[in-house]
Structure formats: structure tokens, C-alpha cells
Design a protein around this motif. Structure first.
Motif, PDB file in Angstrom:
ATOM      1  N   TYR A  16       0.796  -1.221   0.000  1.00  0.00           N
ATOM      2  CA  TYR A  16       0.000   0.000   0.000  1.00  0.00           C
ATOM      3  C   TYR A  16       0.836   1.283   0.000  1.00  0.00           C
ATOM      4  O   TYR A  16       0.320   2.358  -0.315  1.00  0.00           O
ATOM      5  N   SER A  17       2.099   1.194   0.360  1.00  0.00           N
ATOM      6  CA  SER A  17       2.915   2.390   0.550  1.00  0.00           C
ATOM      7  C   SER A  17       3.096   3.197  -0.739  1.00  0.00           C
ATOM      8  O   SER A  17       3.422   2.634  -1.785  1.00  0.00           O
ATOM      9  N   PRO A  18       2.924   4.536  -0.673  1.00  0.00           N
ATOM     10  CA  PRO A  18       3.181   5.381  -1.841  1.00  0.00           C
ATOM     11  C   PRO A  18       4.625   5.297  -2.323  1.00  0.00           C
ATOM     12  O   PRO A  18       4.908   5.520  -3.498  1.00  0.00           O
ATOM     13  N   LEU A  19       5.543   4.958  -1.410  1.00  0.00           N
ATOM     14  CA  LEU A  19       6.956   4.842  -1.769  1.00  0.00           C
ATOM     15  C   LEU A  19       7.361   3.387  -1.979  1.00  0.00           C
ATOM     16  O   LEU A  19       8.541   3.089  -2.171  1.00  0.00           O
ATOM     17  N   GLY A  20       6.370   2.489  -1.943  1.00  0.00           N
ATOM     18  CA  GLY A  20       6.617   1.075  -2.169  1.00  0.00           C
ATOM     19  C   GLY A  20       5.971   0.614  -3.470  1.00  0.00           C
ATOM     20  O   GLY A  20       6.101   1.260  -4.504  1.00  0.00           O
ATOM     21  N   TYR A  21       5.224  -0.466  -3.395  1.00  0.00           N
ATOM     22  CA  TYR A  21       4.556  -0.997  -4.590  1.00  0.00           C
ATOM     23  C   TYR A  21       3.445  -0.061  -5.057  1.00  0.00           C
ATOM     24  O   TYR A  21       3.187   0.066  -6.250  1.00  0.00           O
ATOM     25  N   ASN A  22       2.762   0.574  -4.112  1.00  0.00           N
ATOM     26  CA  ASN A  22       1.722   1.559  -4.398  1.00  0.00           C
ATOM     27  C   ASN A  22       0.580   0.954  -5.217  1.00  0.00           C
ATOM     28  O   ASN A  22       0.339   1.330  -6.374  1.00  0.00           O
ATOM     29  N   LEU A  23      -0.124   0.008  -4.612  1.00  0.00           N
ATOM     30  CA  LEU A  23      -1.240  -0.648  -5.281  1.00  0.00           C
ATOM     31  C   LEU A  23      -2.297   0.353  -5.728  1.00  0.00           C
ATOM     32  O   LEU A  23      -2.909   0.194  -6.791  1.00  0.00           O
ATOM     33  N   HIS A  24      -2.508   1.393  -4.949  1.00  0.00           N
ATOM     34  CA  HIS A  24      -3.486   2.431  -5.304  1.00  0.00           C
ATOM     35  C   HIS A  24      -3.202   2.989  -6.694  1.00  0.00           C
ATOM     36  O   HIS A  24      -4.107   3.084  -7.536  1.00  0.00           O
ATOM     37  N   ASN A  25      -1.966   3.366  -6.939  1.00  0.00           N
ATOM     38  CA  ASN A  25      -1.611   3.943  -8.234  1.00  0.00           C
ATOM     39  C   ASN A  25      -1.719   2.923  -9.368  1.00  0.00           C
ATOM     40  O   ASN A  25      -2.145   3.250 -10.475  1.00  0.00           O
ATOM     41  N   SER A  26      -1.303   1.694  -9.097  1.00  0.00           N
ATOM     42  CA  SER A  26      -1.385   0.645 -10.123  1.00  0.00           C
ATOM     43  C   SER A  26      -2.830   0.435 -10.563  1.00  0.00           C
ATOM     44  O   SER A  26      -3.121   0.328 -11.755  1.00  0.00           O
ATOM     45  N   LEU A  27      -3.733   0.391  -9.597  1.00  0.00           N
ATOM     46  CA  LEU A  27      -5.147   0.180  -9.922  1.00  0.00           C
ATOM     47  C   LEU A  27      -5.748   1.396 -10.612  1.00  0.00           C
ATOM     48  O   LEU A  27      -6.559   1.258 -11.544  1.00  0.00           O
ATOM     49  N   LEU A  28      -5.335   2.591 -10.182  1.00  0.00           N
ATOM     50  CA  LEU A  28      -5.852   3.810 -10.799  1.00  0.00           C
ATOM     51  C   LEU A  28      -5.429   3.882 -12.271  1.00  0.00           C
ATOM     52  O   LEU A  28      -6.236   4.265 -13.139  1.00  0.00           O
ATOM     53  N   PHE A  29      -4.184   3.520 -12.550  1.00  0.00           N
ATOM     54  CA  PHE A  29      -3.704   3.526 -13.933  1.00  0.00           C
ATOM     55  C   PHE A  29      -4.511   2.552 -14.790  1.00  0.00           C
ATOM     56  O   PHE A  29      -4.883   2.868 -15.925  1.00  0.00           O
ATOM     57  N   GLN A  30      -4.802   1.366 -14.253  1.00  0.00           N
ATOM     58  CA  GLN A  30      -5.607   0.402 -15.016  1.00  0.00           C
ATOM     59  C   GLN A  30      -7.004   0.961 -15.270  1.00  0.00           C
ATOM     60  O   GLN A  30      -7.530   0.881 -16.378  1.00  0.00           O
ATOM     61  N   LYS A  31      -7.590   1.535 -14.237  1.00  0.00           N
ATOM     62  CA  LYS A  31      -8.951   2.066 -14.338  1.00  0.00           C
ATOM     63  C   LYS A  31      -9.057   3.131 -15.415  1.00  0.00           C
ATOM     64  O   LYS A  31     -10.029   3.172 -16.177  1.00  0.00           O
ATOM     65  N   ARG A  32      -8.040   3.996 -15.504  1.00  0.00           N
ATOM     66  CA  ARG A  32      -8.092   5.116 -16.428  1.00  0.00           C
ATOM     67  C   ARG A  32      -7.588   4.762 -17.835  1.00  0.00           C
ATOM     68  O   ARG A  32      -8.023   5.373 -18.812  1.00  0.00           O
ATOM     69  N   CYS A  33      -6.687   3.793 -17.925  1.00  0.00           N
ATOM     70  CA  CYS A  33      -6.048   3.518 -19.212  1.00  0.00           C
ATOM     71  C   CYS A  33      -6.311   2.118 -19.766  1.00  0.00           C
ATOM     72  O   CYS A  33      -6.458   1.948 -20.973  1.00  0.00           O
ATOM     73  N   PHE A  34      -6.385   1.121 -18.904  1.00  0.00           N
ATOM     74  CA  PHE A  34      -6.598  -0.267 -19.334  1.00  0.00           C
ATOM     75  C   PHE A  34      -7.585  -0.939 -18.385  1.00  0.00           C
ATOM     76  O   PHE A  34      -7.220  -1.846 -17.635  1.00  0.00           O
ATOM     77  N   PRO A  35      -8.841  -0.519 -18.397  1.00  0.00           N
ATOM     78  CA  PRO A  35      -9.800  -0.989 -17.388  1.00  0.00           C
ATOM     79  C   PRO A  35     -10.006  -2.499 -17.358  1.00  0.00           C
ATOM     80  O   PRO A  35     -10.307  -3.055 -16.293  1.00  0.00           O
ATOM     81  N   TYR A  36      -9.811  -3.177 -18.483  1.00  0.00           N
ATOM     82  CA  TYR A  36      -9.999  -4.621 -18.516  1.00  0.00           C
ATOM     83  C   TYR A  36      -8.961  -5.352 -17.666  1.00  0.00           C
ATOM     84  O   TYR A  36      -9.143  -6.513 -17.295  1.00  0.00           O
ATOM     85  N   ARG A  37      -7.859  -4.676 -17.328  1.00  0.00           N
ATOM     86  CA  ARG A  37      -6.808  -5.305 -16.532  1.00  0.00           C
ATOM     87  C   ARG A  37      -7.012  -5.112 -15.026  1.00  0.00           C
ATOM     88  O   ARG A  37      -6.279  -5.695 -14.224  1.00  0.00           O
ATOM     89  N   TYR A  38      -7.969  -4.307 -14.647  1.00  0.00           N
ATOM     90  CA  TYR A  38      -8.140  -3.955 -13.229  1.00  0.00           C
ATOM     91  C   TYR A  38      -8.229  -5.182 -12.311  1.00  0.00           C
ATOM     92  O   TYR A  38      -7.484  -5.264 -11.319  1.00  0.00           O
ATOM     93  N   PRO A  39      -9.138  -6.133 -12.574  1.00  0.00           N
ATOM     94  CA  PRO A  39      -9.238  -7.275 -11.631  1.00  0.00           C
ATOM     95  C   PRO A  39      -7.963  -8.109 -11.566  1.00  0.00           C
ATOM     96  O   PRO A  39      -7.611  -8.620 -10.508  1.00  0.00           O
ATOM     97  N   PHE A  40      -7.249  -8.221 -12.693  1.00  0.00           N
ATOM     98  CA  PHE A  40      -6.021  -9.020 -12.707  1.00  0.00           C
ATOM     99  C   PHE A  40      -4.911  -8.340 -11.900  1.00  0.00           C
ATOM    100  O   PHE A  40      -4.156  -9.004 -11.194  1.00  0.00           O
ATOM    101  N   VAL A  41      -4.826  -7.011 -12.015  1.00  0.00           N
ATOM    102  CA  VAL A  41      -3.809  -6.272 -11.266  1.00  0.00           C
ATOM    103  C   VAL A  41      -4.129  -6.289  -9.772  1.00  0.00           C
ATOM    104  O   VAL A  41      -3.231  -6.389  -8.925  1.00  0.00           O
ATOM    105  N   LEU A  42      -5.404  -6.200  -9.438  1.00  0.00           N
ATOM    106  CA  LEU A  42      -5.823  -6.287  -8.032  1.00  0.00           C
ATOM    107  C   LEU A  42      -5.419  -7.637  -7.447  1.00  0.00           C
ATOM    108  O   LEU A  42      -4.803  -7.711  -6.368  1.00  0.00           O
ATOM    109  N   LEU A  43      -5.733  -8.716  -8.173  1.00  0.00           N
ATOM    110  CA  LEU A  43      -5.382 -10.058  -7.715  1.00  0.00           C
ATOM    111  C   LEU A  43      -3.866 -10.226  -7.645  1.00  0.00           C
ATOM    112  O   LEU A  43      -3.331 -10.778  -6.668  1.00  0.00           O
ATOM    113  N   SER A  44      -3.173  -9.734  -8.659  1.00  0.00           N
ATOM    114  CA  SER A  44      -1.718  -9.843  -8.710  1.00  0.00           C
ATOM    115  C   SER A  44      -1.053  -9.148  -7.523  1.00  0.00           C
ATOM    116  O   SER A  44      -0.090  -9.666  -6.940  1.00  0.00           O
TER     117      SER A  44
END
Length: 298
Positions: free
Chosen positions: A250-278
Motif C-alpha cells: 500500500y505504501s506510496p513509496l513502495g509498490y503503491n497498489l493504489h496507483n497501479s489500480l488507478l492507472f488500469q482504471k483510467r487507461c486499461f480498465p480490462y486489466r483492473y481485476p487481474f492487477v488487483l489479484l496480482s
């Protein structure tokens, strides 16, 4: 192109910031075109005296220091700097610049030539991406890239070779945004925490039809501080404690799952569930997850 705003943000790292400004000064003095420069620097609560030292120094460009509260991170600090430049008005373009990126003397000549090229070839101005290399090894570190797989988002960098090339997405270490792009796209999405805004912005600009042009030659020096794959961008997932791995997730200076999911949502929405699971697989079963990750992106 007549007037440029250079946009930066910093939190401590005084020595790197001063070295960065010194490199900007040298690049400005080497510009063969008649350009005016202003620097907008967000000092996000630095405690090392960064702002004090800068205000005492003299530079061949004006410096406007904006104060943050220490919670802006990179994306928020850049929005503050960019918004101040837009409020001032009159700029033909904006250079995103990291404070650990040291411009080479050729940068402005390359940007102006890319602007001329873009208008002649595409009939419009665009985004011009500067490539950086490691100061010790000379190996490519940051720049523009294409997605060679829309499923895994495996990417392929575009290396400078003396010619202009287009790309789909880019890092923001030394990237120039024409004002005509900003009129359409605005500034960074303010939902990103720390990184991610540069990839989001450049990819959505590409989708909107703006040319993303990689400059002909390297224009900056910067070490690669992002480690991927097995070497784990992902050192935080090495911890034997699940609590620590989740914190890193969850850390903004770590993996930052929030940002990864936001990028999928805005640019590649079909990948959202896979990135969440990953993301959760990486925290729960890191060796298994990264082994699978590397096979998929091989």
C-alpha cells in the motif's frame, strides 16, 4: 516556441537539487534559440535548507519556489508547480524535470527541433521525451516506450539513435509538454499519490492523438532507482512478515497498489481485476507471484 516553464518538486535531497539547477543553467547558456525560462520548484516541506540555498544563488532564469506541507509527493508537488505556471500564463511549453536528473547541454536545441519536426510532420505540437542514461555506465535509464502486449503491459523502450521516433508512453524525468497539449489534457490527475501521473498523462495524450516524440539523442543523466522483476521493484516483498509485505503493497513509496489500480482504471480498465489479484498474490505468495510475473513478461 519562445517561453518555457521548467517544473520540479523536491523533498530534501538538497545536493541533488542544486546539482540539477546547475545543469539547467549550463543547458540554458548552451541554447542557440531565443528562449526565456522560468523555474517553478515545489519545496514539499524540506528540512535541509533547500529553498534557502536556492534563493541565495543566482541563475540565468527566474526561480519561483512554492511551499508544500510534506505530503504532496512527486505527483502533487508537480501539480502545484504546473498550476502556478499556468496561473502566470504566457508559456509555450512545460518541462517536467526530476531533481535527480541532470540535463545535458543539448536539451533545448533538441526540444526546439522536435517541435519544428512535430508541426511539419503531424501538423500539431506534441510531447517531446528526453532519454536519460546512467552517469557511470552510459546505459539507458528513462525515456519513451511502447506497450508490446496490452495484456501484460510488457514494454519496449525507444532508445535514442540520432533520429526522431514516436512512442505510446513515457517517463517524466525530462519530458516537454507543449501548451497546446495542456489546453486539451490539463495537468496531472490529482488522484495519483507520488508516481504514476507521467505514464497516465502521456498515454492518454497519445490516445487523444498527440504525437509523443522521443528526442534524437540523450539529453540527461539519471541513475535508475526503479528495480523490476526478480530484482524486485519489490524488495519490500522479501520480508518474512506478512504485515510488512502488506504495508509495502500500500505504501506510496513502495509498490503503491493504489496507483497501479488507478492507472488500469483510467487507461486499461480490462486489466483492473487481474492487477488487483496480482498485487495481493505478490504480498501473500511473493516467490510464486514473481515467478509467474517473469514468465508472462518474458
Amino acid at each position: 516556441m519562445r517561453k518555457v516553464a521548467i517544473l520540479m518538486t523536491c523533498f530534501n535531497r538538497k545536493d541533488k537539487t542544486l546539482k540539477c539547477l546547475e545543469a539547467i543553467s549550463k543547458s540554458v547558456c548552451n541554447c542557440k534559440y531565443d528562449l526565456d525560462f522560468d523555474l517553478y520548484l515545489t519545496d514539499d516541506g524540506s528540512t535541509d535548507g533547500t529553498a534557502d540555498v536556492i534563493t541565495k544563488n543566482r541563475y540565468p532564469f527566474s526561480v519561483k519556489i512554492l511551499q508544500g506541507d510534506g505530503n504532496l509527493y512527486w505527483n502533487g508537488g508537480m501539480i502545484v508547480a504546473w498550476s502556478a505556471a499556468l496561473k502566470h500564463g504566457g508559456y509555450d511549453g512545460y518541462l517536467w524535470l526530476n531533481n535527480d536528473t541532470y540535463l545535458l547541454p543539448n536539451v533545448w536545441n533538441e526540444i526546439v527541433e522536435a517541435d519544428i519536426y512535430s508541426y511539419k510532420k503531424y501538423g500539431r505540437q506534441g510531447i517531446y521525451i528526453g532519454s536519460t542514461k546512467d552517469p557511470q555506465t552510459g546505459v539507458f535509464t528513462y525515456g519513451g516506450f511502447n506497450f508490446v502486449s496490452k495484456l501484460t503491459l510488457k514494454d519496449q523502450f525507444i532508445y535514442p539513435d540520432g533520429n526522431f521516433h514516436t512512442c505510446q508512453c513515457a517517463h517524466g524525468n525530462a519530458t516537454y509538454i507543449s501548451h497546446s497539449v495542456v489546453k486539451k489534457m490539463g495537468v496531472f490527475c490529482d488522484q495519483y499519490i507520488h508516481g504514476g501521473g507521467d505514464h497516465d498523462y502521456t498515454y492518454l495524450a497519445y490516445k487523444a492523438g498527440f504525437p509523443l516524440i522521443v528526442l534524437k539523442n540523450y539529453v540527461g543523466l539519471c541513475e535508475n532507482d526503479h528495480i523490476n522483476g526478480d530484482n524486485i521493484h519489490n524488495k519490500g516483498f522479501d520480508s518474512p512478515k506478512l504485515k510488512d509485505r502488506l504495508k509495502y503493497l500500500y505504501s506510496p513509496l513502495g509498490y503503491n497498489l493504489h496507483n497501479s489500480l488507478l492507472f488500469q482504471k483510467r487507461c486499461f480498465p480490462y486489466r483492473y481485476p487481474f492487477v488487483l489479484l496480482s498485487g495481493y498474490l505478490k504480498a501473500l505468495f511473493p516467490k510464486l507471484a514473481f515467478g509467474l510475473y517473469n514468465k508472462l513478461r518474458a
